[in-house]
Design a protein around this motif. Structure first.
Motif, PDB file in Angstrom:
ATOM      1  N   SER A 163     -24.747   0.476 -49.838  1.00  0.00           N
ATOM      2  CA  SER A 163     -25.549   1.708 -49.804  1.00  0.00           C
ATOM      3  C   SER A 163     -26.964   1.418 -49.293  1.00  0.00           C
ATOM      4  CB  SER A 163     -25.598   2.360 -51.177  1.00  0.00           C
ATOM      5  OG  SER A 163     -26.189   1.489 -52.121  1.00  0.00           O
ATOM      6  N   TYR A 164     -27.514   0.269 -49.652  1.00  0.00           N
ATOM      7  CA  TYR A 164     -28.855  -0.087 -49.180  1.00  0.00           C
ATOM      8  C   TYR A 164     -28.832  -0.465 -47.695  1.00  0.00           C
ATOM      9  CZ  TYR A 164     -29.679  -0.429 -54.185  1.00  0.00           C
ATOM     10  OH  TYR A 164     -29.756  -0.165 -55.505  1.00  0.00           O
ATOM     11  N   VAL A 165     -27.860  -1.280 -47.340  1.00  0.00           N
ATOM     12  CA  VAL A 165     -27.781  -1.765 -45.955  1.00  0.00           C
ATOM     13  C   VAL A 165     -27.478  -0.629 -45.004  1.00  0.00           C
ATOM     14  CG1 VAL A 165     -26.517  -3.269 -44.369  1.00  0.00           C
ATOM     15  CG2 VAL A 165     -27.125  -4.088 -46.653  1.00  0.00           C
ATOM     16  N   TRP A 166     -26.392   0.100 -45.245  1.00  0.00           N
ATOM     17  CA  TRP A 166     -25.994   1.164 -44.329  1.00  0.00           C
ATOM     18  C   TRP A 166     -26.939   2.356 -44.403  1.00  0.00           C
ATOM     19  CZ3 TRP A 166     -23.589  -1.045 -40.808  1.00  0.00           C
ATOM     20  CH2 TRP A 166     -22.666  -2.045 -41.056  1.00  0.00           C
ATOM     21  N   GLY A 167     -27.507   2.582 -45.585  1.00  0.00           N
ATOM     22  CA  GLY A 167     -28.527   3.633 -45.689  1.00  0.00           C
ATOM     23  C   GLY A 167     -29.746   3.304 -44.854  1.00  0.00           C
ATOM     24  N   GLY A 168     -30.141   2.035 -44.874  1.00  0.00           N
ATOM     25  CA  GLY A 168     -31.276   1.593 -44.058  1.00  0.00           C
ATOM     26  C   GLY A 168     -30.999   1.744 -42.572  1.00  0.00           C
ATOM     27  N   PHE A 169     -29.792   1.357 -42.166  1.00  0.00           N
ATOM     28  CA  PHE A 169     -29.413   1.541 -40.761  1.00  0.00           C
ATOM     29  C   PHE A 169     -29.410   3.017 -40.397  1.00  0.00           C
ATOM     30  CE2 PHE A 169     -27.567  -2.788 -40.819  1.00  0.00           C
ATOM     31  CZ  PHE A 169     -28.056  -3.243 -39.614  1.00  0.00           C
ATOM     32  N   GLY A 170     -28.850   3.833 -41.266  1.00  0.00           N
ATOM     33  CA  GLY A 170     -28.769   5.267 -40.997  1.00  0.00           C
ATOM     34  C   GLY A 170     -30.138   5.910 -40.860  1.00  0.00           C
ATOM     35  N   ILE A 171     -31.033   5.586 -41.783  1.00  0.00           N
ATOM     36  CA  ILE A 171     -32.388   6.149 -41.717  1.00  0.00           C
ATOM     37  C   ILE A 171     -33.109   5.681 -40.463  1.00  0.00           C
ATOM     38  CG2 ILE A 171     -34.667   6.048 -42.809  1.00  0.00           C
ATOM     39  CD1 ILE A 171     -33.143   6.072 -45.515  1.00  0.00           C
ATOM     40  N   THR A 172     -32.929   4.415 -40.120  1.00  0.00           N
ATOM     41  CA  THR A 172     -33.572   3.869 -38.920  1.00  0.00           C
ATOM     42  C   THR A 172     -33.077   4.564 -37.667  1.00  0.00           C
ATOM     43  OG1 THR A 172     -33.863   1.719 -39.973  1.00  0.00           O
ATOM     44  CG2 THR A 172     -33.947   1.776 -37.556  1.00  0.00           C
ATOM     45  N   TYR A 173     -31.768   4.669 -37.504  1.00  0.00           N
ATOM     46  CA  TYR A 173     -31.221   5.301 -36.303  1.00  0.00           C
ATOM     47  C   TYR A 173     -31.528   6.783 -36.250  1.00  0.00           C
ATOM     48  CZ  TYR A 173     -28.899   0.983 -35.098  1.00  0.00           C
ATOM     49  OH  TYR A 173     -28.630  -0.311 -34.756  1.00  0.00           O
ATOM     50  N   LEU A 174     -31.518   7.459 -37.376  1.00  0.00           N
ATOM     51  CA  LEU A 174     -31.872   8.875 -37.406  1.00  0.00           C
ATOM     52  C   LEU A 174     -33.331   9.062 -37.006  1.00  0.00           C
ATOM     53  CD1 LEU A 174     -31.084  11.792 -38.057  1.00  0.00           C
ATOM     54  CD2 LEU A 174     -31.807  11.352 -40.408  1.00  0.00           C
ATOM     55  N   SER A 175     -34.201   8.220 -37.538  1.00  0.00           N
ATOM     56  CA  SER A 175     -35.623   8.293 -37.185  1.00  0.00           C
ATOM     57  C   SER A 175     -35.831   8.043 -35.695  1.00  0.00           C
ATOM     58  CB  SER A 175     -36.430   7.268 -37.974  1.00  0.00           C
ATOM     59  OG  SER A 175     -36.320   7.513 -39.346  1.00  0.00           O
ATOM     60  N   MET A 176     -35.141   7.056 -35.162  1.00  0.00           N
ATOM     61  CA  MET A 176     -35.273   6.753 -33.733  1.00  0.00           C
ATOM     62  C   MET A 176     -34.770   7.909 -32.878  1.00  0.00           C
ATOM     63  SD  MET A 176     -34.241   2.718 -33.784  1.00  0.00           S
ATOM     64  CE  MET A 176     -34.174   2.568 -32.019  1.00  0.00           C
ATOM     65  N   ALA A 177     -33.681   8.540 -33.294  1.00  0.00           N
ATOM     66  CA  ALA A 177     -33.131   9.673 -32.540  1.00  0.00           C
ATOM     67  C   ALA A 177     -34.100  10.853 -32.565  1.00  0.00           C
ATOM     68  CB  ALA A 177     -31.775  10.078 -33.104  1.00  0.00           C
ATOM     69  N   VAL A 178     -34.684  11.125 -33.711  1.00  0.00           N
ATOM     70  CA  VAL A 178     -35.648  12.223 -33.821  1.00  0.00           C
ATOM     71  C   VAL A 178     -36.868  11.941 -32.948  1.00  0.00           C
ATOM     72  CG1 VAL A 178     -37.255  13.375 -35.401  1.00  0.00           C
ATOM     73  CG2 VAL A 178     -34.875  13.017 -36.082  1.00  0.00           C
ATOM     74  N   LEU A 179     -37.384  10.726 -33.002  1.00  0.00           N
ATOM     75  CA  LEU A 179     -38.538  10.372 -32.174  1.00  0.00           C
ATOM     76  C   LEU A 179     -38.223  10.478 -30.690  1.00  0.00           C
ATOM     77  CD1 LEU A 179     -40.018   7.372 -34.156  1.00  0.00           C
ATOM     78  CD2 LEU A 179     -41.069   9.606 -33.797  1.00  0.00           C
ATOM     79  N   TRP A 180     -37.036  10.052 -30.300  1.00  0.00           N
ATOM     80  CA  TRP A 180     -36.623  10.142 -28.897  1.00  0.00           C
ATOM     81  C   TRP A 180     -36.566  11.608 -28.462  1.00  0.00           C
ATOM     82  CZ3 TRP A 180     -32.025  12.150 -26.768  1.00  0.00           C
ATOM     83  CH2 TRP A 180     -31.867  11.916 -25.409  1.00  0.00           C
ATOM     84  N   PHE A 181     -35.945  12.443 -29.296  1.00  0.00           N
ATOM     85  CA  PHE A 181     -35.820  13.865 -28.981  1.00  0.00           C
ATOM     86  C   PHE A 181     -37.196  14.516 -28.868  1.00  0.00           C
ATOM     87  CE2 PHE A 181     -35.391  18.268 -30.490  1.00  0.00           C
ATOM     88  CZ  PHE A 181     -34.539  18.764 -29.516  1.00  0.00           C
ATOM     89  N   LEU A 182     -38.085  14.250 -29.816  1.00  0.00           N
ATOM     90  CA  LEU A 182     -39.422  14.828 -29.784  1.00  0.00           C
ATOM     91  C   LEU A 182     -40.224  14.330 -28.581  1.00  0.00           C
ATOM     92  CD1 LEU A 182     -40.355  14.678 -33.578  1.00  0.00           C
ATOM     93  CD2 LEU A 182     -39.680  16.687 -32.245  1.00  0.00           C
ATOM     94  N   SER A 183     -40.058  13.074 -28.237  1.00  0.00           N
ATOM     95  CA  SER A 183     -40.766  12.513 -27.079  1.00  0.00           C
ATOM     96  C   SER A 183     -40.325  13.168 -25.781  1.00  0.00           C
ATOM     97  CB  SER A 183     -40.540  11.008 -26.991  1.00  0.00           C
ATOM     98  OG  SER A 183     -41.073  10.362 -28.108  1.00  0.00           O
ATOM     99  N   ILE A 184     -39.033  13.363 -25.630  1.00  0.00           N
ATOM    100  CA  ILE A 184     -38.511  14.012 -24.421  1.00  0.00           C
ATOM    101  C   ILE A 184     -39.039  15.436 -24.319  1.00  0.00           C
ATOM    102  CG2 ILE A 184     -36.405  14.862 -23.299  1.00  0.00           C
ATOM    103  CD1 ILE A 184     -36.781  11.843 -23.053  1.00  0.00           C
ATOM    104  N   ASN A 185     -38.986  16.178 -25.431  1.00  0.00           N
ATOM    105  CA  ASN A 185     -39.463  17.559 -25.413  1.00  0.00           C
ATOM    106  C   ASN A 185     -40.956  17.626 -25.134  1.00  0.00           C
ATOM    107  OD1 ASN A 185     -36.982  18.711 -25.819  1.00  0.00           O
ATOM    108  ND2 ASN A 185     -37.233  18.929 -28.023  1.00  0.00           N
TER     109      ASN A 185
END
Length: 68
Positions: A17-39
Motif C-alpha cells: 500500500s505504501y509502495v504502490w500508493g507512492g507510485f500512484g500519487i507520483t504518476y498522478l501528480s506528474m500527469a496533472v502537471l503535464w496536463f496543466l503545462s500543456i493547457n
C-alpha cells in the motif's frame, strides 16, 4: 530484493500500500502537471498571437489617413 512470484512482487513484503500508493500519487501528480503545462502553454501562445495582431492593427491605424 528477490521475489519468488509475481504475487510476492506486488505484495512488496507487506508494504504494497505504501509502495504502490507512492507510485500512484507520483504518476498522478506528474500527469496533472503535464496536463496543466500543456493547457497553459496553449493559452500563452494564444495570448501572444492576440497581442501581435493587436499591435499590427495599432500600427496600421497609425498609417491610415484620417477621413473625418
Amino acid at each position: 530484493m528477490h521475489f519468488e512470484t509475481w504475487s510476492d512482487f506486488f505484495a512488496m513484503g507487506g508494504y504494497a500500500s505504501y509502495v504502490w500508493g507512492g507510485f500512484g500519487i507520483t504518476y498522478l501528480s506528474m500527469a496533472v502537471l503535464w496536463f496543466l503545462s500543456i493547457n497553459r502553454s496553449k493559452a500563452l501562445m494564444k495570448e501572444v498571437r492576440n497581442k501581435i495582431k493587436r499591435q499590427e492593427r495599432i500600427e496600421a491605424a497609425k498609417h491610415m489617413e484620417n477621413t473625418l
